[in-house]
Design an enzyme around this catalytic site. Structure first.
Site, PDB file in Angstrom:
ATOM      1  N   LYS A   1       3.148   4.497  -0.706  1.00  0.00           N
ATOM      2  CA  LYS A   1       2.064   4.977  -1.579  1.00  0.00           C
ATOM      3  C   LYS A   1       2.052   6.499  -1.665  1.00  0.00           C
ATOM      4  O   LYS A   1       1.660   7.060  -2.689  1.00  0.00           O
ATOM      5  CB  LYS A   1       0.704   4.475  -1.075  1.00  0.00           C
ATOM      6  CG  LYS A   1       0.518   2.996  -1.344  1.00  0.00           C
ATOM      7  CD  LYS A   1      -0.919   2.573  -1.241  1.00  0.00           C
ATOM      8  CE  LYS A   1      -1.077   1.138  -1.715  1.00  0.00           C
ATOM      9  NZ  LYS A   1      -2.400   0.602  -1.523  1.00  0.00           N
TER      10      LYS A   1
ATOM     11  N   LYS B   1       7.034  -6.199  -4.588  1.00  0.00           N
ATOM     12  CA  LYS B   1       6.053  -7.287  -4.395  1.00  0.00           C
ATOM     13  C   LYS B   1       5.069  -7.318  -5.564  1.00  0.00           C
ATOM     14  O   LYS B   1       4.835  -6.284  -6.206  1.00  0.00           O
ATOM     15  CB  LYS B   1       5.322  -7.145  -3.060  1.00  0.00           C
ATOM     16  CG  LYS B   1       4.402  -5.968  -2.994  1.00  0.00           C
ATOM     17  CD  LYS B   1       3.437  -6.053  -1.827  1.00  0.00           C
ATOM     18  CE  LYS B   1       2.458  -4.899  -1.986  1.00  0.00           C
ATOM     19  NZ  LYS B   1       1.354  -4.830  -1.134  1.00  0.00           N
TER      20      LYS B   1
ATOM     21  N   LYS C   1      -1.800  -5.996  -6.919  1.00  0.00           N
ATOM     22  CA  LYS C   1      -3.036  -5.868  -7.712  1.00  0.00           C
ATOM     23  C   LYS C   1      -3.029  -4.562  -8.488  1.00  0.00           C
ATOM     24  O   LYS C   1      -3.570  -4.483  -9.576  1.00  0.00           O
ATOM     25  CB  LYS C   1      -4.258  -5.815  -6.774  1.00  0.00           C
ATOM     26  CG  LYS C   1      -4.707  -7.101  -6.198  1.00  0.00           C
ATOM     27  CD  LYS C   1      -6.125  -6.897  -5.610  1.00  0.00           C
ATOM     28  CE  LYS C   1      -6.301  -7.604  -4.288  1.00  0.00           C
ATOM     29  NZ  LYS C   1      -6.201  -6.735  -3.116  1.00  0.00           N
TER      30      LYS C   1
HETATM   31  P1  TYM Z   1      -4.792  -6.787   0.096  1.00  0.00           P
HETATM   32  O1  TYM Z   1      -6.182  -6.750  -0.436  1.00  0.00           O
HETATM   33  O2  TYM Z   1      -3.778  -5.881  -0.501  1.00  0.00           O
HETATM   34  O3  TYM Z   1      -4.224  -8.254  -0.027  1.00  0.00           O
HETATM   35  C1  TYM Z   1      -4.961  -9.382   0.424  1.00  0.00           C
HETATM   36  C2  TYM Z   1      -4.022 -10.348   1.104  1.00  0.00           C
HETATM   37  O4  TYM Z   1      -3.030 -10.767   0.165  1.00  0.00           O
HETATM   38  C3  TYM Z   1      -1.729 -10.573   0.721  1.00  0.00           C
HETATM   39  N1  TYM Z   1      -0.797 -10.208  -0.365  1.00  0.00           N
HETATM   40  C4  TYM Z   1       0.326 -10.886  -0.641  1.00  0.00           C
HETATM   41  N2  TYM Z   1       0.881 -11.967  -0.076  1.00  0.00           N
HETATM   42  C5  TYM Z   1       2.037 -12.422  -0.626  1.00  0.00           C
HETATM   43  N3  TYM Z   1       2.646 -11.831  -1.691  1.00  0.00           N
HETATM   44  C6  TYM Z   1       2.125 -10.741  -2.276  1.00  0.00           C
HETATM   45  N4  TYM Z   1       2.730 -10.187  -3.325  1.00  0.00           N
HETATM   46  C7  TYM Z   1       0.908 -10.214  -1.758  1.00  0.00           C
HETATM   47  N5  TYM Z   1       0.122  -9.163  -2.095  1.00  0.00           N
HETATM   48  C8  TYM Z   1      -0.918  -9.167  -1.228  1.00  0.00           C
HETATM   49  C9  TYM Z   1      -1.891  -9.426   1.701  1.00  0.00           C
HETATM   50  O5  TYM Z   1      -0.862  -9.429   2.669  1.00  0.00           O
HETATM   51  C10 TYM Z   1      -3.249  -9.718   2.286  1.00  0.00           C
HETATM   52  O6  TYM Z   1      -3.147 -10.676   3.328  1.00  0.00           O
HETATM   53  N6  TYM Z   1      -5.104  -4.206   4.388  1.00  0.00           N
HETATM   54  C11 TYM Z   1      -5.322  -5.499   3.759  1.00  0.00           C
HETATM   55  C12 TYM Z   1      -6.765  -5.933   3.824  1.00  0.00           C
HETATM   56  C13 TYM Z   1      -7.374  -5.893   5.178  1.00  0.00           C
HETATM   57  C14 TYM Z   1      -7.190  -6.846   6.213  1.00  0.00           C
HETATM   58  C15 TYM Z   1      -8.001  -6.403   7.264  1.00  0.00           C
HETATM   59  C16 TYM Z   1      -6.420  -7.996   6.310  1.00  0.00           C
HETATM   60  C17 TYM Z   1      -8.241  -4.958   5.630  1.00  0.00           C
HETATM   61  N7  TYM Z   1      -8.616  -5.256   6.884  1.00  0.00           N
HETATM   62  C18 TYM Z   1      -8.054  -7.108   8.482  1.00  0.00           C
HETATM   63  C19 TYM Z   1      -6.479  -8.709   7.501  1.00  0.00           C
HETATM   64  C20 TYM Z   1      -7.283  -8.262   8.560  1.00  0.00           C
HETATM   65  C21 TYM Z   1      -4.942  -5.412   2.292  1.00  0.00           C
HETATM   66  O7  TYM Z   1      -4.863  -4.350   1.735  1.00  0.00           O
HETATM   67  O8  TYM Z   1      -4.816  -6.608   1.684  1.00  0.00           O
END
Ligand code: TYM
Length: 327
Positions: A107, A188, A191
């Site tokens: 990023k 990947k 969003k």
């Molecule tokens: P975030 O909001 O980007 O994504 C939410 C969840 O979706 C998964 N994910 C994917 N899995 C498979 N293929 C993809 N292309 C893909 N894009 C996103 C992410 O791995 C995630 O599980 N930092 C985290 C949010 C977070 C969190 C936490 C997660 C904050 N605190 C504590 C677990 C525990 C995030 O940005 O996810």
């Protein structure tokens, strides 16, 4: 039962990567916590109206999956304990550790300025997880490194101040842990990608899903086989089908022997349309009642805050802070 915690950022419309990598693995069991991590969603410049909408949108998906019935569903910013524990993590982690985070490097690459929040973000994530004595963290592949950092921080804290935190473990699905972009299959699905054709949203209509899969970038050659290096586009479609149907990829390869890319795309589109239909319909029905969503989140925040408080008390005490007088 092992304590589960996971979080999803309300930064934009949810896509099948979020569903297959994370949401679908979330189990509605007592004692598990699922959080809409809105503090994470302001590390990059953001639109307040979108944050508000996004929070209700992620909540509608979690409610559609029935998570609120047994588990605790809440919004991160409703439980201030997360930021207090984050400060203790900020004083536990090192600059070097954060500089090594792949997501941060990707990023920050080529940018003249990034917020301190973007850099420090994994420390907030560590606080989210450690606050609830979490054992299992269902996430997609891109979050594995952050969960590993969380373990390191917990171990360091425990060795300095005595056993306090549980060491968490990331849990990933056999297929769908890293769904790739439909238009740039080496990356990947994300969003934040501004190209709407790069991703299939949970609320896309069946026709929209069919159109996007039809347009998906494929690879040279004609053979349908799983080879993420040589055939990232085709491999992604196979993986999506496998994740939705539970069929092993090797079975799908046999099934598609001698078939065309077009046939593959048509099949995958139908599998995704049918796989998402019930979820989409429920999400739409729930979104029509924002008051009910807010009620569920309020109740969840009260439960989460009650679970977090004893942990914070213990941490403050271990660190030597003077106990607060009851007010
Ligand atoms: P975030 O909001 O980007 O994504 C939410 C969840 O979706 C998964 N994910 C994917 N899995 C498979 N293929 C993809 N292309 C893909 N894009 C996103 C992410 O791995 C995630 O599980 N930092 C985290 C949010 C977070 C969190 C936490 C997660 C904050 N605190 C504590 C677990 C525990 C995030 O940005 O996810």
């Amino acid at each position: 039962m092992a304590r589960v915690f996971s979080g999803v950022q309300p930064t934009g419309a949810l896509h099948i990567g979020n569903y297959l990598g994370a949401l679908r693995q979330f189990e509605a069991a007592p004692g598990h916590l699922y959080c809409i991590v809105d503090w994470h969603a302001i590390t990059e410049p953001h639109d307040p109206a979108q944050l508000h909408r996004g929070t209700l949108h992620v909540a509608s998906a979690m409610i559609a999956l029935g998570l609120h019935e047994e588990s605790v569903l809440f919004v991160q910013s409703h439980v201030p304990a997360h930021v207090e524990l984050m400060w203790y993590m900020t004083c536990t982690g090192t600059m070097g550790e954060l500089q090594r985070m792949t997501q941060y490097k990707a990023k920050a690459k080529g940018r003249r300025s990034v917020s301190v929040g973007l850099f420090a973000y994994p420390l907030l994530m560590a606080a989210d997880i450690l606050l609830y004595r979490t054992e299992k963290v269902p996430v997609g592949e891109d979050q594995r490194q952050h969960v590993e950092l969380t373990r390191d921080l917990a171990e360091r804290f425990n060795s300095r101040f005595g056993e306090t935190f549980v060491l968490p473990e990331a849990v990933m699905p056999p297929a769908g842990a890293r769904v790739r972009s439909l238009t740039k299959p080496l990356e990947k699905m994300s969003k934040s990608d501004p190209d709407p054709d790069s991703k299939i949203l949970l609320l896309d209509s069946p026709d929209e899903i069919r159109r996007k899969i039809k347009k998906a970038v494929t690879d040279t050659g004609r053979e349908i086989r799983y080879d993420p290096q040589e055939k990232p586009g085709i491999s992604n479609l196979l993986e999506i089908q496998s994740a939705f149907t539970g069929e092993p990829i090797s079975k799908l390869e046999e099934m598609y022997a001698g078939k065309t890319y077009r046939e593959l795309k048509e099949q995958v589109a139908e599998v995704v349309v049918e796989g998402l239909r019930p979820l989409r319909e429920k999400m739409e029905a729930i979104a029509a009642h924002p008051g009910e969503i807010e009620g569920i989140l309020k109740e969840g925040a009260e439960k989460a805050a009650a679970l977090a408080e004893p942990m914070l008390k213990e941490v403050r005490q271990k660190l030597g802070f003077l106990e607060r007088l009851p007010s």
